[in-house]
Design an enzyme around this catalytic site. Structure first.
Site, PDB file in Angstrom:
ATOM      1  N   ASP A  15       0.855  -1.203   0.000  1.00  0.00           N
ATOM      2  CA  ASP A  15       0.000   0.000   0.000  1.00  0.00           C
ATOM      3  C   ASP A  15       0.891   1.254   0.000  1.00  0.00           C
ATOM      4  OD1 ASP A  15      -0.745   0.334   3.586  1.00  0.00           O
ATOM      5  OD2 ASP A  15       1.040  -0.426   2.549  1.00  0.00           O
ATOM      6  N   ASP A  20       6.842   1.087   1.806  1.00  0.00           N
ATOM      7  CA  ASP A  20       6.588   0.076   0.764  1.00  0.00           C
ATOM      8  C   ASP A  20       7.486   0.367  -0.446  1.00  0.00           C
ATOM      9  OD1 ASP A  20       3.925   0.906   2.170  1.00  0.00           O
ATOM     10  OD2 ASP A  20       3.544  -1.121   1.454  1.00  0.00           O
ATOM     11  N   ASN A  48      -2.585   2.410   3.643  1.00  0.00           N
ATOM     12  CA  ASN A  48      -2.132   3.748   4.059  1.00  0.00           C
ATOM     13  C   ASN A  48      -3.087   4.838   3.568  1.00  0.00           C
ATOM     14  OD1 ASN A  48       0.304   3.308   5.507  1.00  0.00           O
ATOM     15  ND2 ASN A  48       1.275   2.690   3.589  1.00  0.00           N
ATOM     16  N   THR A 133       3.388  -5.994   2.260  1.00  0.00           N
ATOM     17  CA  THR A 133       3.785  -4.891   3.141  1.00  0.00           C
ATOM     18  C   THR A 133       2.626  -3.943   3.425  1.00  0.00           C
ATOM     19  OG1 THR A 133       4.519  -3.622   1.206  1.00  0.00           O
ATOM     20  CG2 THR A 133       6.194  -4.931   2.365  1.00  0.00           C
ATOM     21  N   PHE A 174      -0.627  -1.487  12.495  1.00  0.00           N
ATOM     22  CA  PHE A 174      -1.575  -0.985  11.492  1.00  0.00           C
ATOM     23  C   PHE A 174      -1.991  -2.039  10.467  1.00  0.00           C
ATOM     24  CE2 PHE A 174      -3.705   2.194   9.021  1.00  0.00           C
ATOM     25  CZ  PHE A 174      -3.452   1.889   7.690  1.00  0.00           C
ATOM     26  N   ASN A 175      -1.041  -2.698   9.802  1.00  0.00           N
ATOM     27  CA  ASN A 175      -1.388  -3.621   8.706  1.00  0.00           C
ATOM     28  C   ASN A 175      -2.321  -4.727   9.170  1.00  0.00           C
ATOM     29  OD1 ASN A 175       0.093  -2.252   6.786  1.00  0.00           O
ATOM     30  ND2 ASN A 175       1.922  -3.541   7.011  1.00  0.00           N
ATOM     31  N   HIS A 247       9.898  -0.075   8.333  1.00  0.00           N
ATOM     32  CA  HIS A 247       9.000  -1.217   8.532  1.00  0.00           C
ATOM     33  C   HIS A 247       9.058  -2.190   7.341  1.00  0.00           C
ATOM     34  CE1 HIS A 247       7.268   0.807  12.004  1.00  0.00           C
ATOM     35  NE2 HIS A 247       6.833   1.826  11.281  1.00  0.00           N
ATOM     36  N   ASP A 248       8.556  -1.743   6.201  1.00  0.00           N
ATOM     37  CA  ASP A 248       8.390  -2.649   5.053  1.00  0.00           C
ATOM     38  C   ASP A 248       9.708  -3.174   4.480  1.00  0.00           C
ATOM     39  OD1 ASP A 248       5.546  -0.721   3.878  1.00  0.00           O
ATOM     40  OD2 ASP A 248       5.693  -2.332   5.347  1.00  0.00           O
TER      41      ASP A 248
HETATM   42  O1  RIB Z   1       2.724  -0.267  10.727  1.00  0.00           O
HETATM   43  C1  RIB Z   1       3.555  -0.030   9.630  1.00  0.00           C
HETATM   44  C2  RIB Z   1       2.923  -0.468   8.355  1.00  0.00           C
HETATM   45  O2  RIB Z   1       1.746   0.289   8.103  1.00  0.00           O
HETATM   46  C3  RIB Z   1       3.806  -0.237   7.121  1.00  0.00           C
HETATM   47  O3  RIB Z   1       3.554  -1.239   6.179  1.00  0.00           O
HETATM   48  C4  RIB Z   1       3.347   1.079   6.600  1.00  0.00           C
HETATM   49  O4  RIB Z   1       3.570   1.229   5.193  1.00  0.00           O
HETATM   50  C5  RIB Z   1       1.880   1.000   6.878  1.00  0.00           C
HETATM   51  O5  RIB Z   1       1.276   0.253   5.830  1.00  0.00           O
HETATM   52 CA    CA Z   2       2.948  -0.611   3.911  1.00  0.00          CA
END
Ligand code: RIB
Ligand code: CA
Length: 318
Positions: A15, A20, A48, A133, A174-175, A247-248
């Site tokens: 996203d 990403d 996102n 991701t 979040f994901n 993160h990704d």
């Molecule tokens: O929590 C981080 C994740 O949430 C990452 O993948 C960021 O791009 C958002 O999608």
């Molecule tokens: Ca992401």
């Protein structure tokens, strides 16, 4: 894990999203350097920001990375059973705020993400790795629609969750929180999972000096990555981080350079209900009565080596 020259087929699902985009850059750089990975398709998911925006961002990122020949498909507009919760506060209204990006030089596939993913799996004569991701909606939808293709998935390397804490809530990352039902399907699928959760991604920090190393590369791609990192760094500094959490990129780097990461196998379950813990990835870390693991969970890394590999990937783009 993925050896130089192996050209292991990969589907990138995400996203975009600053991180990403950087994860995809690292995967593409592998195709130009150690040839460990071979990107067969890219799929966009709402997360996102809205699907229309993540798909447009994906088109611009693939154009920037010189990947206009890789098929790109739009996937799920919203989670399997919920409304979409997005994060424009983190990535900006466009989902990829900061530097001006090239206008797309490729068009979207006429296939849906699930159809494209299934096509890649069907046509591959070896196991395909899905690097997810964003919310796991597309991957879960693929597993639901094509159970017969499950054994063609070598591994799902995902950014999501966290053994010790969340980011969107104290319990949930979040994901996973955007689509807990999808995550539940993925973690119960029996497909090998490599989970890069917040335990490692919040240690994969790009610090001020590291941003300057990227800036010093001085290429067109390097300038854009530097501005993405600067955007991500400033936001995270404001909310108390020491640097920009990559993160990704961990979901790709853990495939290419497993030696710099600490990984433990755990049984992980997804909380899909609950008032305080919805979206939590509940890992069984007990020494006794331990359940059979269903995921390899990345817990730590050598941050400096991680940044060195990131700089190397960006420098691969002339
Ligand atoms: O929590 C981080 C994740 O949430 C990452 O993948 C960021 O791009 C958002 O999608
Ligand atoms: Ca992401």
């Amino acid at each position: 894990m993925y050896k130089p020259g192996e050209k292991s087929p990969v589907i990138l699902d995400g996203d975009p999203g600053h991180d990403d985009a950087i994860a995809w850059l690292i995967a593409r750089a592998s195709m130009m350097t150690d040839k460990a990975l071979d990107i067969k398709a890219v799929t966009a998911v709402g997360g996102n920001v809205s699907l229309d925006k993540t798909a447009y961002n994906a088109m611009r990122v693939l154009t920037l990375l010189g990947m206009t020949e890789v098929p790109l498909a739009k996937g799920a507009e919203h989670p399997l059973m919920r409304e979409l919760m997005s994060a424009p506060s983190v990535h900006g209204e466009s989902g990829l705020d900061g530097p001006v990006l090239p206008e797309p030089e490729l068009s979207l596939s006429s296939l849906t993400a699930v159809e494209l993913m299934a096509k890649v799996l069907r046509e591959s004569d070896e196991g395909v790795t899905i690097v997810s991701t964003g919310p796991l909606t597309n991957t879960a939808a693929l597993l639901l629609a094509h159970p017969e293709l499950k054994e063609k998935i070598r591994r799902i390397s995902l950014m999501g969750g966290g053994v010790s804490h969340g980011n969107w809530t104290p319990a949930a990352e979040f994901n996973i929180l955007v689509d807990p039902e999808a995550a539940d399907i993925v973690f119960k699928s029996g497909v090998p999972i490599l989970m890069s959760g917040l335990d490692v991604t919040e240690k994969a920090l790009v610090l001020k000096d590291d941003v300057e190393r990227i800036r010093a590369i001085g290429s067109k791609v390097g300038d854009i990555v530097w501005k993405w990192l600067e955007f991500f760094y400033q936001y995270h500094k404001k909310i108390g981080y020491e640097g920009a959490p990559m993160h990704d990129p961990c979901a790709v780097m853990a495939l290419l350079h497993p030696e710099i990461f600490t990984v433990r196998d755990y049984h992980v379950e997804i909380e899909t209900a609950g008032k305080y813990c919805q979206g939590a990835t509940v890992a069984d870390v007990r020494d006794i009565k331990k359940q059979e693991p269903n995921a390899s969970v990345v817990l730590g890394l050598d941050r400096e080596k991680f940044v060195d590999y990131l700089v190397e990937a960006v420098a691969a783009y002339r």
